[in-house]
Design an enzyme around this catalytic site. Structure first.
Site, PDB file in Angstrom:
ATOM      1  N   CYS A   3       0.854  -1.190   0.000  1.00  0.00           N
ATOM      2  CA  CYS A   3       0.000   0.000   0.000  1.00  0.00           C
ATOM      3  C   CYS A   3       0.890   1.241   0.000  1.00  0.00           C
ATOM      4  O   CYS A   3       1.998   1.232   0.525  1.00  0.00           O
ATOM      5  CB  CYS A   3      -0.905  -0.006   1.234  1.00  0.00           C
ATOM      6  SG  CYS A   3      -2.046   1.392   1.283  1.00  0.00           S
ATOM      7  N   ASP A  51       0.504   3.749   1.743  1.00  0.00           N
ATOM      8  CA  ASP A  51       0.491   4.348   3.094  1.00  0.00           C
ATOM      9  C   ASP A  51       1.919   4.600   3.598  1.00  0.00           C
ATOM     10  O   ASP A  51       2.763   3.703   3.568  1.00  0.00           O
ATOM     11  CB  ASP A  51      -0.248   3.394   4.049  1.00  0.00           C
ATOM     12  CG  ASP A  51      -0.592   4.057   5.370  1.00  0.00           C
ATOM     13  OD1 ASP A  51       0.335   4.556   6.050  1.00  0.00           O
ATOM     14  OD2 ASP A  51      -1.782   4.088   5.714  1.00  0.00           O
ATOM     15  N   ARG A  77       3.081   4.756   6.404  1.00  0.00           N
ATOM     16  CA  ARG A  77       3.483   4.033   7.614  1.00  0.00           C
ATOM     17  C   ARG A  77       3.959   2.607   7.343  1.00  0.00           C
ATOM     18  O   ARG A  77       4.323   1.895   8.273  1.00  0.00           O
ATOM     19  CB  ARG A  77       2.310   4.019   8.605  1.00  0.00           C
ATOM     20  CG  ARG A  77       1.907   5.405   9.059  1.00  0.00           C
ATOM     21  CD  ARG A  77       0.549   5.393   9.734  1.00  0.00           C
ATOM     22  NE  ARG A  77      -0.524   5.043   8.796  1.00  0.00           N
ATOM     23  CZ  ARG A  77      -1.817   4.979   9.117  1.00  0.00           C
ATOM     24  NH1 ARG A  77      -2.188   5.230  10.356  1.00  0.00           N
ATOM     25  NH2 ARG A  77      -2.719   4.676   8.209  1.00  0.00           N
ATOM     26  N   HIS A 102      -2.187  -3.875   5.114  1.00  0.00           N
ATOM     27  CA  HIS A 102      -1.959  -3.481   6.515  1.00  0.00           C
ATOM     28  C   HIS A 102      -3.280  -3.175   7.196  1.00  0.00           C
ATOM     29  O   HIS A 102      -4.206  -2.632   6.580  1.00  0.00           O
ATOM     30  CB  HIS A 102      -1.017  -2.266   6.592  1.00  0.00           C
ATOM     31  CG  HIS A 102      -1.583  -1.021   6.009  1.00  0.00           C
ATOM     32  ND1 HIS A 102      -2.140  -0.013   6.764  1.00  0.00           N
ATOM     33  CD2 HIS A 102      -1.733  -0.617   4.719  1.00  0.00           C
ATOM     34  CE1 HIS A 102      -2.568   0.956   5.978  1.00  0.00           C
ATOM     35  NE2 HIS A 102      -2.338   0.618   4.731  1.00  0.00           N
ATOM     36  N   CYS A 140      -6.052   0.135   7.055  1.00  0.00           N
ATOM     37  CA  CYS A 140      -5.826   0.698   5.711  1.00  0.00           C
ATOM     38  C   CYS A 140      -6.958   1.672   5.346  1.00  0.00           C
ATOM     39  O   CYS A 140      -8.136   1.298   5.287  1.00  0.00           O
ATOM     40  CB  CYS A 140      -5.751  -0.431   4.684  1.00  0.00           C
ATOM     41  SG  CYS A 140      -5.433   0.166   3.004  1.00  0.00           S
TER      42      CYS A 140
HETATM   43 ZN    ZN Z   1      -3.369   1.261   3.051  1.00  0.00          ZN
END
Ligand code: ZN
Length: 218
Positions: free
Chosen positions: A50, A52, A54, A106, A109
């Protein structure tokens, strides 16, 4: 370089300074590191994760530059009409001959959460991207709706990873590799934002069962 005064300098200047320190740190340990790495790459892994911020691929598995070939998009999807993902996949399997492909979702999400909500009319492009996830929800709707609401998103995140691994297995590129060599193995993992740990959800290789309708001839 000409300066654009509308861009705050301090944030990006910090990144450039950090980069300099990082490079110097590596060179002090291994003076030939970048020189050797610049010649070629032999990553054993393709990571499809992803976007993201993090869940940075190399960081969470403590990998060095050169170890992982990476593709990231919102909600770590493998959509078989997405030439961005498919071209990364083709290069990874046909040229780099990676041994493992990891689809990493994750918990928490935002992409999955958005897909399970009503659409935001201001995000028309993102809505189209997330539509595929709504379809996965529909496939597993009965099980998902039988779960307590606090477990529903987590399970959906796992279903999404399983679906994306299956999407990889259904491509002619993967099936061609499976016929020609002993790999790659496909893995589905989910990363926990709360504990920084990866959890294995699914593993598929050339010996795994597959519905006849997804098999390519030859
Ligand atoms: Zn995500």
């Amino acid at each position: 370089m000409e300066k654009n005064t509308s861009v705050p300098e301090d944030l990006t200047a910090r990144l450039l300074l950090e980069n300099k320190a990082w490079s110097e740190g590596i060179l002090s340990q291994s003076p030939e590191f970048f020189h050797n790495l610049a010649k070629e790459q032999h990553p054993k892994f393709l990571w499809i994760g992803c976007s993201d911020s993090r869940v940075p691929a190399e960081t969470v598995v403590n990998a060095k530059p050169g170890e992982i070939f990476v593709h990231r998009n919102i909600a770590n999807q493998v959509i078989t009409t997405d030439f961005n993902c498919l071209s990364v996949l083709q290069y990874a399997v046909a040229v780099l001959k990676v041994e493992h492909i990891i689809v990493c979702g994750h918990y928490g999400c935002g992409g999955i959460q958005a897909a399970l909500s009503c659409e935001n009319s201001g995000l028309m492009i993102a809505n189209k991207w997330l539509l595929h996830i709504k379809d996965i929800y529909r496939l597993h709707q009965e099980e998902l709706e039988s779960l307590p609401s606090d477990q529903r998103n987590d399970r959906m995140i796992e279903f999404n990873v399983i679906e994306q691994v299956n999407n990889l297995a259904h491509t002619s590129m993967i099936q061609t590799e499976w016929r020609e060599r002993n790999g790659p193995t496909l893995h589905g993992w989910v990363y926990g934002l709360e504990n920084g740990l990866l959890k294995e959800i699914i593993t598929i290789d050339q010996h795994s069962p597959m519905d006849r309708i997804y098999r390519f001839i030859n």
